[in-house]
Design a protein around this motif. Structure first.
Motif, mmCIF file in Angstrom:
data_model
loop_
_atom_site.group_PDB
_atom_site.id
_atom_site.type_symbol
_atom_site.label_atom_id
_atom_site.label_comp_id
_atom_site.label_asym_id
_atom_site.label_seq_id
_atom_site.Cartn_x
_atom_site.Cartn_y
_atom_site.Cartn_z
ATOM 1 N N VAL A 124 0.804 -1.217 0.000
ATOM 2 C CA VAL A 124 0.000 0.000 0.000
ATOM 3 C C VAL A 124 0.848 1.283 0.000
ATOM 4 C CG1 VAL A 124 -2.213 -0.868 0.867
ATOM 5 C CG2 VAL A 124 -0.398 -0.309 2.482
ATOM 6 N N ALA A 125 1.887 1.324 0.823
ATOM 7 C CA ALA A 125 2.686 2.552 0.924
ATOM 8 C C ALA A 125 3.399 2.848 -0.393
ATOM 9 C CB ALA A 125 3.689 2.432 2.068
ATOM 10 N N ALA A 126 3.956 1.812 -1.017
ATOM 11 C CA ALA A 126 4.687 1.998 -2.275
ATOM 12 C C ALA A 126 3.742 2.451 -3.385
ATOM 13 C CB ALA A 126 5.391 0.702 -2.670
ATOM 14 N N VAL A 127 2.542 1.865 -3.439
ATOM 15 C CA VAL A 127 1.589 2.212 -4.500
ATOM 16 C C VAL A 127 1.063 3.634 -4.294
ATOM 17 C CG1 VAL A 127 -0.618 1.616 -5.581
ATOM 18 C CG2 VAL A 127 0.963 -0.189 -4.907
ATOM 19 N N ARG A 128 0.818 3.997 -3.047
ATOM 20 C CA ARG A 128 0.357 5.360 -2.776
ATOM 21 C C ARG A 128 1.400 6.384 -3.244
ATOM 22 N NH1 ARG A 128 -0.890 8.248 3.027
ATOM 23 N NH2 ARG A 128 -2.230 9.851 2.178
ATOM 24 N N ASP A 129 2.671 6.139 -2.896
ATOM 25 C CA ASP A 129 3.720 7.072 -3.299
ATOM 26 C C ASP A 129 3.880 7.092 -4.815
ATOM 27 O OD1 ASP A 129 3.960 7.398 -0.630
ATOM 28 O OD2 ASP A 129 6.010 6.649 -0.446
ATOM 29 N N ALA A 130 3.735 5.910 -5.434
ATOM 30 C CA ALA A 130 3.835 5.839 -6.895
ATOM 31 C C ALA A 130 2.750 6.706 -7.538
ATOM 32 C CB ALA A 130 3.698 4.388 -7.363
ATOM 33 N N ASP A 131 1.564 6.673 -6.979
ATOM 34 C CA ASP A 131 0.461 7.460 -7.532
ATOM 35 C C ASP A 131 0.752 8.954 -7.450
ATOM 36 O OD1 ASP A 131 -2.435 7.378 -8.517
ATOM 37 O OD2 ASP A 131 -2.549 8.807 -6.868
ATOM 38 N N ARG A 132 1.373 9.347 -6.360
ATOM 39 C CA ARG A 132 1.747 10.750 -6.184
ATOM 40 C C ARG A 132 2.735 11.156 -7.281
ATOM 41 N NH1 ARG A 132 1.860 15.419 -4.712
ATOM 42 N NH2 ARG A 132 2.714 16.324 -2.819
ATOM 43 N N VAL A 133 3.692 10.256 -7.542
ATOM 44 C CA VAL A 133 4.702 10.536 -8.561
ATOM 45 C C VAL A 133 4.067 10.594 -9.954
ATOM 46 C CG1 VAL A 133 6.743 9.569 -9.691
ATOM 47 C CG2 VAL A 133 6.637 9.665 -7.206
ATOM 48 N N VAL A 134 3.095 9.721 -10.219
ATOM 49 C CA VAL A 134 2.393 9.752 -11.514
ATOM 50 C C VAL A 134 1.822 11.155 -11.738
ATOM 51 C CG1 VAL A 134 0.388 8.896 -12.807
ATOM 52 C CG2 VAL A 134 1.817 7.295 -11.547
ATOM 53 N N GLY A 135 1.194 11.701 -10.703
ATOM 54 C CA GLY A 135 0.625 13.040 -10.800
ATOM 55 C C GLY A 135 1.681 14.102 -11.077
ATOM 56 N N LEU A 136 2.812 14.002 -10.388
ATOM 57 C CA LEU A 136 3.887 14.991 -10.566
ATOM 58 C C LEU A 136 4.502 14.895 -11.962
ATOM 59 C CD1 LEU A 136 5.632 14.690 -7.079
ATOM 60 C CD2 LEU A 136 4.237 16.594 -7.913
#
Lengths: 100, 268
Positions: B146-158
């Motif tokens: 969960v933590a890795a996927v959440r951070d990945a999603d943030r990066v997708v947005g950036l």
């Protein structure tokens, strides 16, 4: 192999953490993406409930109100169980009567 | 036209550097000229994973400061003729470099290589902004947590905001046995949540630790493990080949492989 099978068998009882992870993620990502403060969400919830309650009586027990993600899009999911429909004395249909 | 790909994840410890080292090696072995760039100023590791740490003389920082030529800082990998490394400085921190300087540096590298792979530091601060500055594509590496996927999603947005044209996903450290048991999110789960195209699935592999001990990328092994094969497939996909994703079960060790490993451990 047998051990894996047993683990699989018993893990069913303790709930599927794979599904839990996915659901928790969908919820948290919706909030991350929307960048909506909890206070703003709560104020929106109250306002929407106010409008809906003018027409129907809601069952507060089964009520759900949250953001969710589905395939890259964010949605507001509101599940508002209706206990009964209120007699139409206020609202849209009333004003239409007046016009007629 | 060369491809400049930033390898990023948001969260640390998901295998960015390992994947960068191996993917760079795999692409070079397909005959492409590749440079891997360590953009983790202050915490460099790419040199170690490639086993090139003793050959680092100059770093990207000296090139940017004009203290040496770009060619002097590039470390050529003797085992993999088409591969070179541009090391990061270990002494200075991430604020020593600016995105404009990175962009110029990457442009120079792109003019003389088919692929420029940039190993991005964890986080979304200045180090991240430097790493993505010169890139036109991104590969996001995540694990099914969960933590890795959440951070990945943030990066997708950036990355979207930074107008990176193509962003693809690698799901790393997958454990097929745990997915089957309902204890780990599947690749489909992660792809559904992140909604970006998938370019690779890499199963958990004990050999990765052994290979980092030795400084030898796993794709160089004469007997490539399932994870090494997965990275070789990613390299072929980047080259435009349509390579099917293997079934979940075939990404895990078979019963006999596990038994063999168990016996080996007991004997040794």
């Amino acid at each position: 192999m047998l051990l894996d099978f047993l683990v699989q068998l018993f893990s069913r009882h303790s709930g599927n953490s794979r599904e839990q992870a996915k659901q928790r993620l969908k919820l948290i990502l919706a909030h991350d993406r929307a960048n909506l403060s909890p206070a703003a969400l709560e104020s929106m919830r109250l306002e929407i409930l106010g409008v809906v309650s003018r027409y129907v009586e809601l069952d507060s027990e089964g009520m759900q109100f949250h953001l969710a993600t589905e395939g890259g899009a964010t949605a507001l999911i509101a599940n508002l169980p209706i206990r009964r429909v209120k007699p139409l004395e206020t609202g849209l249909s009333h004003s239409e009567d007046e016009k007629a | 036209m060369s491809r400049v790909i930033v390898m990023t994840s948001g969260k640390g410890g998901v295998g960015k550097t390992t994947v960068t080292a191996n993917l760079g090696t795999a692409l070079a072995r397909l005959g492409r000229s590749v440079v891997v760039v360590d953009a983790d100023f202050g915490l460099r590791n790419l040199d170690l994973l490639l086993g090139l740490e003793n050959r680092v003389v100059y770093t990207a920082l000296e090139v940017i400061a004009g203290e040496c030529r770009l060619e002097q800082a590039l470390v050529k990998d003797k085992r993999t003729p088409n591969l070179s490394l541009l090391p990061a400085a270990q002494t200075r921190n991430k604020t020593a470099v600016h995105p404009d300087q990175m962009r110029q540096l990457i442009e120079k590298l792109a003019s003389s290589h088919d692929y420029v792979l940039i190993d991005c530091p964890a986080g979304i601060e200045q180090g991240f902004r430097n790493a993505i500055a010169g890139a036109n594509e991104a590969i996001i590496i995540t694990t099914p947590e969960v933590a890795a996927v959440r951070d990945a999603d943030r990066v997708v947005g950036l990355l979207e905001a930074a107008q990176i044209s193509s962003t693809q996903l690698i799901v790393n450290r997958l454990r097929p046995d745990m997915v089957a048991a309902g204890q780990m999110m599947s690749v489909e789960d992660v792809v559904e949540v992140l909604a970006i195209p998938l370019v690779g699935i890499i199963p958990e592999d004990r050999e990765v630790i052994v290979s980092t001990n030795k400084g030898e990328p796993i794709v160089l092994s004469a007997n490539p493990t399932l994870a090494a094969q997965a990275i070789q497939r990613i390299a072929r996909r980047l080259e435009g080949e349509v390579v099917e994703f293997p079934k979940l079960a075939s990404l895990g060790e078979s019963f006999w492989e596990r038994a063999k490993r168990f016996l080996n451990q007991k004997v040794l």
